[in-house]
Enzyme design. Structure first.
Site, PDB file in Angstrom:
ATOM      1  N   LYS A  83       0.856  -1.196   0.000  1.00 28.46           N
ATOM      2  CA  LYS A  83       0.000   0.000   0.000  1.00 28.46           C
ATOM      3  C   LYS A  83       0.891   1.244   0.000  1.00 28.46           C
ATOM      4  O   LYS A  83       1.769   1.394   0.864  1.00 28.46           O
ATOM      5  CB  LYS A  83      -0.870  -0.054   1.253  1.00 28.46           C
ATOM      6  CG  LYS A  83      -2.122   0.776   1.218  1.00 28.46           C
ATOM      7  CD  LYS A  83      -2.920   0.462   2.495  1.00 28.46           C
ATOM      8  CE  LYS A  83      -4.185   1.251   2.591  1.00 28.46           C
ATOM      9  NZ  LYS A  83      -4.770   1.138   3.951  1.00 28.46           N
TER      10      LYS A  83
HETATM   11  C1  E4P Z   1      -8.207   2.114   4.041  1.00 31.86           C
HETATM   12  O1  E4P Z   1      -7.413   1.370   3.557  1.00 31.86           O
HETATM   13  C2  E4P Z   1      -8.010   2.917   5.249  1.00 31.86           C
HETATM   14  O2  E4P Z   1      -7.281   2.141   6.169  1.00 31.86           O
HETATM   15  C3  E4P Z   1      -9.300   3.292   5.951  1.00 31.86           C
HETATM   16  O3  E4P Z   1     -10.440   2.902   5.231  1.00 31.86           O
HETATM   17  C4  E4P Z   1      -9.319   4.674   6.475  1.00 31.86           C
HETATM   18  O4  E4P Z   1     -10.546   4.904   7.117  1.00 31.86           O
HETATM   19  P1  E4P Z   1     -10.783   6.096   8.153  1.00 31.86           P
HETATM   20  O5  E4P Z   1     -11.044   7.343   7.376  1.00 31.86           O
HETATM   21  O6  E4P Z   1     -11.990   5.652   8.931  1.00 31.86           O
HETATM   22  O7  E4P Z   1      -9.541   6.196   8.993  1.00 31.86           O
END
Ligand code: E4P
Length: 214
Positions: A83
């Protein structure tokens, strides 16, 4: 539609996996920090539970450092998806890793053109954060819709992973638009299987049965 869980908590991952409907896992540095465990060790543990894609985010922000960190993460298990943040260096690293056959998930995507650029760089997944856009009074699901149209117009194969999902309505909208995947906290996964009228109806059925037959 594929369903990933958005957490680095092993108990939550096991609980979602036991439901039999889990396709993958996403983690990020904030989620790992909450667990207070070394990132690589936790990724190994997660890959021992879930066979599907497990997103592992790099901490580095500069191209060369992202590349080497991404390659290290990819060695942990075959299902690791590296990622990367959707920045200029991130897109460049995405292209280099994709060319080497390493899958990438381009995170922190907030506008459709970012999604087009990561698709051109060969990303396996793009993660538009819809909840965070809604938080600043923008339309998160509109972004999913724009990306769907662009990817369909040009036949890009990058999967749209709807992220930052806060409630079942977000999921419904993403499913109607045609997002390929959604990554969701355990609490929301459970909400997807519940309705107050289901609980009320079940209670009534059982009460009627009890009354008639004891
Ligand atoms: C996705 O890969 C992220 O980890 C996640 O969806 C972020 O979500 P949040 O805005 O609730 O922190």
């Amino acid at each position: 539609m594929e369903l990933y869980i958005d957490t680095a908590n092993l108990d939550e991952i096991k609980e979602a996996h036991d439901l039999g409907i889990l396709d993958g896992v996403t983690t990020n540095p904030s989620l790992i920090a909450k667990e207070g465990i070394e990132y690589g060790k936790r990724l190994e543990e997660i890959c021992g539970v879930v066979a599907g894609p497990v997103s592992a985010e790099v901490i580095a922000t500069e191209y060369k450092a992202m590349l080497s960190e991404g390659k290290e993460r990819a060695k942990i298990a075959p299902q690791i998806v590296v990622k990367l943040p959707t920045t200029v260096d991130g897109v460049k690293a995405c292209k280099a890793l994709s060319d080497e056959g390493i899958k990438t998930n381009m995170t922190l995507c907030f506008q459709a053109m970012q999604a087009m650029m990561v698709a051109k760089a060969g990303a396996f997944l793009v993660s538009p954060f819809i909840g965070r856009l809604d938080d600043i009074s923008q339309d998160g699901t509109e972004l999913i819709s724009q990306i769907r149209t662009i990817y369909d117009n040009y036949g890009f194969e990058t999967k749209i992973l709807a992220a930052s999902i806060r409630h079942p309505k977000h999921m419904l909208e993403c499913a109607m638009i045609g997002a390929d995947v959604a990554t969701v906290p355990l609490k929301v996964i459970k909400q997807l299987m519940q309705h107050p009228l289901t609980d009320k109806g079940l209670e009534q059925f059982l009460a009627d049965y009890q009354k008639a037959f004891g």
